[in-house]
Enzyme design. Sequence first.
Site, PDB file in Angstrom:
ATOM      1  N   TYR A 282       0.840  -1.196   0.000  1.00  0.00           N
ATOM      2  CA  TYR A 282       0.000   0.000   0.000  1.00  0.00           C
ATOM      3  C   TYR A 282       0.877   1.248   0.000  1.00  0.00           C
ATOM      4  O   TYR A 282       2.030   1.228   0.444  1.00  0.00           O
ATOM      5  CB  TYR A 282      -0.963   0.010   1.191  1.00  0.00           C
ATOM      6  N   CYS A 283       0.290   2.339  -0.522  1.00  0.00           N
ATOM      7  CA  CYS A 283       0.981   3.635  -0.567  1.00  0.00           C
ATOM      8  C   CYS A 283       0.060   4.677   0.070  1.00  0.00           C
ATOM      9  O   CYS A 283      -0.631   4.383   1.049  1.00  0.00           O
ATOM     10  CB  CYS A 283       1.379   3.984  -1.989  1.00  0.00           C
ATOM     11  N   TYR A 284       0.021   5.881  -0.470  1.00  0.00           N
ATOM     12  CA  TYR A 284      -0.840   6.918   0.078  1.00  0.00           C
ATOM     13  C   TYR A 284      -2.297   6.716  -0.353  1.00  0.00           C
ATOM     14  O   TYR A 284      -3.202   6.694   0.483  1.00  0.00           O
ATOM     15  CB  TYR A 284      -0.374   8.304  -0.381  1.00  0.00           C
TER      16      TYR A 284
END
Length: 262
Positions: free
Chosen positions: A66-68
């Site tokens: 996951y990222c932002y």
Amino acid sequence: MNAVPFRRIGFDIARDVLGKPDILLLDVRDPASFERGHIARAENASPINLGRFLTETPKEKPVLIYCYHGNSSQAYAKAFSESGFGEVYSLDGGYEGWATANARAAAAAPRLSETLKAFLIAQGFPPDDVNAVGKNQMTPLMQAAHLGPAALVAELLAAGARVDAMNSDGSQPLWLACVGDDPEIVALVIKAGADLEHKNVNGSTALMYAASASKAKALMALLEAGADLTYENDGFSALDMAGSRECLDLLRAAQRRLKAAS
């Protein structure tokens, strides 16, 4: 060999994936954002250390990234897929969406009693997260199922504690309830939807554990709920594993009932 495409998933599926005991969870945001908050058990990854994860992680291990907001994570997921990993996920909505969804769920969830909050803190969990994951991937429900009392287990279940979470041994809360040998707790976890036939990493069911560990009260509750007597692990059934005369008698009586009904 063609690469297996990674999957983009939402929060509901992600929660199921996070229940896998051997999951590699990567947070690909900047280190400062990671330090301010991240999903439990996540490791911070970047282009600098990505090579280590790609080369040192077994290819059969599931990977969730996951990222932002769910964009950059797709590039990382593609790298894992192209490196031969067969089970790779990218979280749509990223950490920001995950945090928002959890905040909304927490606001809608039943208010936790002070007793439960104290229990969570004593066991090393956040005081407001009934599905937190701790050492050996134990959850609050697993701890309460083992230690009791039943009222605490009931409150956790009412607050949304998951009965399908797995610890590092692949055991679910029902197994821990059998360790505690409290039939009321075993019945509560079963009623909440526990899988009677779930098998841990060794291929054993809760019924097998209860029989072999002489947990007669838990064994009786499992049998009353219809746990499978016929399943065998390496040629041995729960009946073969009975650790006490009381458990053996309970299993034999259940076997007689099963034969009479067939």
